[in-house]
Design an enzyme around this catalytic site. Structure first.
Site, PDB file in Angstrom:
ATOM      1  N   ASP A  85       0.861  -1.182   0.000  1.00  0.00           N
ATOM      2  CA  ASP A  85       0.000   0.000   0.000  1.00  0.00           C
ATOM      3  C   ASP A  85       0.899   1.234   0.000  1.00  0.00           C
ATOM      4  OD1 ASP A  85      -2.852   1.171   0.573  1.00  0.00           O
ATOM      5  OD2 ASP A  85      -1.529   2.178   1.996  1.00  0.00           O
ATOM      6  N   ASN A  93      -1.914  13.460  -3.123  1.00  0.00           N
ATOM      7  CA  ASN A  93      -2.951  14.062  -3.964  1.00  0.00           C
ATOM      8  C   ASN A  93      -3.246  15.501  -3.567  1.00  0.00           C
ATOM      9  OD1 ASN A  93      -3.482  11.829  -5.663  1.00  0.00           O
ATOM     10  ND2 ASN A  93      -4.771  10.881  -4.112  1.00  0.00           N
ATOM     11  N   ASP A 102      -1.485   9.653  -9.663  1.00  0.00           N
ATOM     12  CA  ASP A 102      -1.428   8.622 -10.709  1.00  0.00           C
ATOM     13  C   ASP A 102       0.021   8.300 -11.070  1.00  0.00           C
ATOM     14  OD1 ASP A 102      -4.166   8.482 -10.794  1.00  0.00           O
ATOM     15  OD2 ASP A 102      -4.383   9.657 -12.634  1.00  0.00           O
ATOM     16  N   ASP A 128      -4.468   2.349  -4.550  1.00  0.00           N
ATOM     17  CA  ASP A 128      -3.020   2.491  -4.359  1.00  0.00           C
ATOM     18  C   ASP A 128      -2.439   1.225  -3.729  1.00  0.00           C
ATOM     19  OD1 ASP A 128      -4.164   2.746  -1.882  1.00  0.00           O
ATOM     20  OD2 ASP A 128      -3.093   4.563  -1.296  1.00  0.00           O
TER      21      ASP A 128
END
Length: 205
Positions: A85, A93, A102, A128
């Protein structure tokens, strides 16, 4: 070679023309079949591949893990799963933008692909989250490989939009046990990852 095994001398002009037309039609059908097979292969790849990065999607990952569990049970081989993870994705973000998020996902996927053997399988299991199937890998081998991947990700910054930033990943590992199927292996590796994340994760600076 005589057309359809018929000696050339026995072919009348009409038969010769009909035979030639038939051969051309057969060639056309053969070409169409090859194109159809290639199209089906492309569709199958699209159905199995993640939409963002060139790794298996969750459905394909679970299917391949199920196949490898059956193989391991039949032949008595080892099998392990890693669950990764990306840490602090909300921070990435919010700070750098979703395009950078991304880019971070693609960056981690690229490292995983480049760092495992051809017999291993990398998949994206969630936004993710990634999984790696390690064929013929003991628990000790799986943890050593996971630690290596964690260090590699941390050492290589992500570049996006003219900026560079670091990402880290947390992992969980699980090796095949009696009674495990593919979903159970993934769930146990996932739980191990969250246990480790709660213990080890520190905020990004």
């Amino acid at each position: 070679m005589p057309a359809l095994g018929i000696p050339e001398a026995e072919l009348t002009p009409k038969v010769r023309a009909a035979t030639q037309a038939l051969l051309q039609e057969m060639d056309g059908l053969r070409s169409e079949l090859e194109r159809s097979r290639a199209h089906v292969a492309r569709l199958e790849k699209l159905a199995d591949e993640d939409a963002l990065v060139p790794v298996a999607n969750r459905r394909a990952f679970v299917r391949e893990l199920s196949r490898m569990v059956s193989f391991a049970r039949r032949y008595g081989t080892r099998l392990s799963v890693l669950y990764f993870d990306i840490d602090n994705m909300k921070h990435v973000n919010d700070t750098f933008g979703h395009a950078a998020g991304d880019a971070a996902i693609a960056h981690v996927a690229s490292i995983l692909i480049d760092s495992v053997r051809g017999s291993d399988i990398v998949g994206r299991l969630g936004g993710d989250e990634f999984g790696v199937i390690l064929a013929n890998a003991t628990k000790k081998t799986a943890h050593a490989k996971a630690e290596q991947l964690v260090r590699t990700v941390a050492a290589r910054p992500v570049g996006a939009g003219g900026r560079s930033f670091a990402v880290r990943v947390t992992y969980g590992a699980h090796s095949l046990e009696a009674g495990d199927d593919a979903p159970a292996m993934i769930e146990k590796a996932d739980r191990a990852m969250y246990t480790r994340k709660g213990r080890d994760q520190a905020p990004l600076s």
